[in-house]
Write a protein that holds these residues in place. Sequence first.
Motif, PDB file in Angstrom:
ATOM      1  N   ARG A   1       0.810  -1.452   0.162  1.00 18.46           N
ATOM      2  CA  ARG A   1      -0.169   0.026   0.138  1.00 18.46           C
ATOM      3  C   ARG A   1       0.916   1.085   0.012  1.00 18.46           C
ATOM      4  O   ARG A   1       1.952   1.626   0.456  1.00 18.46           O
ATOM      5  CB  ARG A   1      -1.101   0.130   1.037  1.00 18.46           C
ATOM      6  N   GLY A   2       0.163   2.926  -0.393  1.00 18.65           N
ATOM      7  CA  GLY A   2       1.349   3.461  -1.173  1.00 18.65           C
ATOM      8  C   GLY A   2       2.351   3.495  -1.355  1.00 18.65           C
ATOM      9  O   GLY A   2       3.198   4.123  -1.076  1.00 18.65           O
ATOM     10  N   VAL A   3       2.055   2.771  -2.940  1.00 18.37           N
ATOM     11  CA  VAL A   3       3.247   2.774  -3.287  1.00 18.37           C
ATOM     12  C   VAL A   3       4.217   3.443  -4.258  1.00 18.37           C
ATOM     13  O   VAL A   3       2.905   4.054  -5.381  1.00 18.37           O
ATOM     14  CB  VAL A   3       2.634   1.006  -4.217  1.00 18.37           C
ATOM     15  N   GLU A   4       5.377   4.134  -4.446  1.00 19.54           N
ATOM     16  CA  GLU A   4       5.506   4.413  -5.444  1.00 19.54           C
ATOM     17  C   GLU A   4       6.766   4.522  -6.077  1.00 19.54           C
ATOM     18  O   GLU A   4       7.646   3.740  -5.621  1.00 19.54           O
ATOM     19  CB  GLU A   4       6.169   6.452  -4.554  1.00 19.54           C
ATOM     20  N   VAL A   5       7.117   4.309  -7.791  1.00 21.04           N
ATOM     21  CA  VAL A   5       7.575   3.839  -8.908  1.00 21.04           C
ATOM     22  C   VAL A   5       8.467   5.045  -9.544  1.00 21.04           C
ATOM     23  O   VAL A   5       7.208   5.474 -10.238  1.00 21.04           O
ATOM     24  CB  VAL A   5       7.362   2.865  -9.296  1.00 21.04           C
ATOM     25  N   VAL A   6       9.909   4.764  -9.747  1.00 22.99           N
ATOM     26  CA  VAL A   6      10.158   6.164 -10.538  1.00 22.99           C
ATOM     27  C   VAL A   6      10.584   5.929 -11.515  1.00 22.99           C
ATOM     28  O   VAL A   6      11.673   5.123 -11.137  1.00 22.99           O
ATOM     29  CB  VAL A   6      10.803   7.476  -9.370  1.00 22.99           C
ATOM     30  N   GLN A   7      10.476   6.027 -12.722  1.00 24.38           N
ATOM     31  CA  GLN A   7      11.508   5.078 -14.063  1.00 24.38           C
ATOM     32  C   GLN A   7      12.079   6.075 -14.454  1.00 24.38           C
ATOM     33  O   GLN A   7      11.990   7.543 -15.472  1.00 24.38           O
ATOM     34  CB  GLN A   7      10.670   4.521 -15.291  1.00 24.38           C
ATOM     35  N   SER A   8      13.180   5.810 -14.485  1.00 23.65           N
ATOM     36  CA  SER A   8      14.472   6.384 -14.891  1.00 23.65           C
ATOM     37  C   SER A   8      14.825   5.976 -16.313  1.00 23.65           C
ATOM     38  O   SER A   8      15.274   5.068 -16.855  1.00 23.65           O
ATOM     39  CB  SER A   8      15.257   7.260 -14.129  1.00 23.65           C
ATOM     40  N   ASP A   9      15.922   7.117 -17.449  1.00 17.83           N
ATOM     41  CA  ASP A   9      16.701   6.403 -18.478  1.00 17.83           C
ATOM     42  C   ASP A   9      18.492   6.201 -17.492  1.00 17.83           C
ATOM     43  O   ASP A   9      18.450   6.609 -16.377  1.00 17.83           O
ATOM     44  CB  ASP A   9      16.416   7.270 -19.349  1.00 17.83           C
ATOM     45  N   ALA A  10      19.040   5.615 -18.946  1.00 17.09           N
ATOM     46  CA  ALA A  10      20.037   5.384 -18.179  1.00 17.09           C
ATOM     47  C   ALA A  10      21.167   6.857 -18.037  1.00 17.09           C
ATOM     48  O   ALA A  10      22.042   5.973 -16.647  1.00 17.09           O
ATOM     49  CB  ALA A  10      21.461   4.811 -19.749  1.00 17.09           C
ATOM     50  N   SER A  11      21.203   7.228 -18.071  1.00 15.81           N
ATOM     51  CA  SER A  11      21.420   9.342 -17.573  1.00 15.81           C
ATOM     52  C   SER A  11      20.555  10.118 -16.388  1.00 15.81           C
ATOM     53  O   SER A  11      21.198  10.642 -16.185  1.00 15.81           O
ATOM     54  CB  SER A  11      21.367  10.028 -18.960  1.00 15.81           C
ATOM     55  N   GLY A  12      19.963   8.958 -15.607  1.00 17.64           N
ATOM     56  CA  GLY A  12      19.248   9.203 -14.431  1.00 17.64           C
ATOM     57  C   GLY A  12      18.181  10.667 -14.234  1.00 17.64           C
ATOM     58  O   GLY A  12      17.878  10.992 -13.336  1.00 17.64           O
ATOM     59  N   ARG A  13      17.939  10.788 -16.176  1.00 13.61           N
ATOM     60  CA  ARG A  13      16.150  11.167 -16.403  1.00 13.61           C
ATOM     61  C   ARG A  13      15.117  10.603 -16.070  1.00 13.61           C
ATOM     62  O   ARG A  13      15.041   9.625 -16.706  1.00 13.61           O
ATOM     63  CB  ARG A  13      16.111  11.845 -17.828  1.00 13.61           C
ATOM     64  N   ASP A  14      14.515  11.041 -15.719  1.00 12.88           N
ATOM     65  CA  ASP A  14      13.261  10.733 -15.262  1.00 12.88           C
ATOM     66  C   ASP A  14      12.366  10.490 -15.880  1.00 12.88           C
ATOM     67  O   ASP A  14      11.987  11.536 -16.861  1.00 12.88           O
ATOM     68  CB  ASP A  14      12.244  11.069 -13.776  1.00 12.88           C
ATOM     69  N   LEU A  15      11.948   9.292 -16.806  1.00 15.94           N
ATOM     70  CA  LEU A  15      10.675   9.326 -17.232  1.00 15.94           C
ATOM     71  C   LEU A  15       9.166   9.031 -16.964  1.00 15.94           C
ATOM     72  O   LEU A  15       8.807   9.822 -18.209  1.00 15.94           O
ATOM     73  CB  LEU A  15      10.790   7.409 -18.213  1.00 15.94           C
ATOM     74  N   PHE A  16       8.539   8.678 -16.160  1.00 16.78           N
ATOM     75  CA  PHE A  16       7.202   8.566 -15.730  1.00 16.78           C
ATOM     76  C   PHE A  16       7.368   8.765 -14.177  1.00 16.78           C
ATOM     77  O   PHE A  16       8.058   7.775 -13.720  1.00 16.78           O
ATOM     78  CB  PHE A  16       6.292   7.961 -15.846  1.00 16.78           C
ATOM     79  N   LYS A  17       6.127   8.741 -13.823  1.00 17.67           N
ATOM     80  CA  LYS A  17       6.073   7.638 -11.703  1.00 17.67           C
ATOM     81  C   LYS A  17       4.382   7.257 -12.082  1.00 17.67           C
ATOM     82  O   LYS A  17       3.574   8.006 -12.242  1.00 17.67           O
ATOM     83  CB  LYS A  17       5.704   9.265 -10.815  1.00 17.67           C
ATOM     84  N   ILE A  18       4.965   6.445 -11.207  1.00 15.58           N
ATOM     85  CA  ILE A  18       3.161   5.964 -10.546  1.00 15.58           C
ATOM     86  C   ILE A  18       3.234   5.872  -9.154  1.00 15.58           C
ATOM     87  O   ILE A  18       4.524   5.578  -8.527  1.00 15.58           O
ATOM     88  CB  ILE A  18       3.416   4.525 -10.791  1.00 15.58           C
ATOM     89  N   SER A  19       1.969   6.678  -9.319  1.00 12.60           N
ATOM     90  CA  SER A  19       1.854   6.290  -7.362  1.00 12.60           C
ATOM     91  C   SER A  19       0.670   5.843  -7.366  1.00 12.60           C
ATOM     92  O   SER A  19      -0.582   6.179  -7.711  1.00 12.60           O
ATOM     93  CB  SER A  19       1.631   8.253  -7.030  1.00 12.60           C
ATOM     94  N   ALA A  20       0.268   4.618  -6.625  1.00 10.18           N
ATOM     95  CA  ALA A  20      -0.797   3.561  -6.571  1.00 10.18           C
ATOM     96  C   ALA A  20      -0.847   3.243  -5.091  1.00 10.18           C
ATOM     97  O   ALA A  20      -0.558   3.546  -4.238  1.00 10.18           O
ATOM     98  CB  ALA A  20      -0.456   2.689  -7.227  1.00 10.18           C
ATOM     99  N   GLU A  21      -2.082   3.127  -4.744  1.00  8.89           N
ATOM    100  CA  GLU A  21      -2.965   2.856  -3.855  1.00  8.89           C
ATOM    101  C   GLU A  21      -2.149   1.982  -2.828  1.00  8.89           C
ATOM    102  O   GLU A  21      -1.934   1.420  -2.146  1.00  8.89           O
ATOM    103  CB  GLU A  21      -4.442   3.183  -3.653  1.00  8.89           C
TER     104      GLU A  21
END
Length: 362
Positions: free
Chosen positions: A174-194
């Motif tokens: 519960r209360g999960v956050e996932v940040v996906q980045s690329d190889a250079s460290g730049r964030d691509l997207f973020k998921i914030s889920a219940e």
Amino acid sequence: MKILDRYLLRAYLGPLFVCLATFTMLFVIQDLFNNLSDFLEGQTSWTQVALFYLALVPTGLILIAPISLLLALLYSLSRLTRNNELTAIRACGISTPRLMLPFMAVGAAGVLITGAVNETLSPWAAWWTKQFVRAQRSADDSSVYVHRTLPYRNHAAHRSWLIGRFDTRSREMRGVEVVQSDASGRDLFKISAETAHWMGGRWWFRDAIYQEFDANNDRRGPPRWVPAIEMADWDETPRLFLEEIRDRDYRSAIGLIKFLRNNRGISPEEAARVRVDIHSRLALPFTCLLVTLIGIPFGYQTGRKGALVGVLLAIALFFAYYFLIHFSVWLGKKSLLAPWLAGWLPNLLVLCAGLGLLRRIR
């Protein structure tokens, strides 16, 4: 298999099974005395207690198997020597190494079995039994089985997790956050889920907020609410997060290797201590083969000079061996020995001692 090998194995395996059963029973009884009050206070059912000890036995196998192998070998060789059977066999032209081959084969099988158990069942069983006893002492199970604020970084996939609440029994998050980045460290997207669930070999995020980012790490449009997001190609599993929760004492050698890979920011001193544990865990199953090696010359002597002297000397050597293992690990963690040497030095010393004793057999 030759008739001689079958005869020697029958003489050895019978006492071995008796020793394994005896030491397993003593191991269970000793632990029951320690935890009986907790079971009574927690009103634990006998079915749960039986399941607890079924899980506990693999954790003691690494100690039970070597001492059982040693005592069974001493007994069988003592009996064969006392009845002059070994003398008769050798008089037929069979060399000592060939004669000892069945015993060494059993020791090698012990290495494979204890090594497999040590890398698979034992770490999980040890952790589960610890959690079980804690739960019997606690009025609130959530304080034992629920872990809060669990961060995890998947360096290979460039993905960061932050789990607000993780139930180790149901694997519910519960209360999960996932940040996906690329190889250079730049964030691509973020998921914030219940909530997040692992079903069908993939992740399902429920009641989620999905946010994309541009090349400057700024938000690309407003966040979108999505009732369910499926991620089929992510390689994280609930078991991986359980590995992160467990203390290092409850991890296998492979688990510790993964720990080093996923925690590259730890200090060199801490990394060296983890490597000592890795080598120690890899070396420990070879105790089964080494006690067989040192038990053979002692077994030869017990039939001639009396079983008590040989047994006492071999057991003393066995406990000295385990003292040397712990002392060598301590030296390694104090950076006085290289990690690989701290893990394997006791085995090397006992191997040399065993080979030297074998050469003295007449």
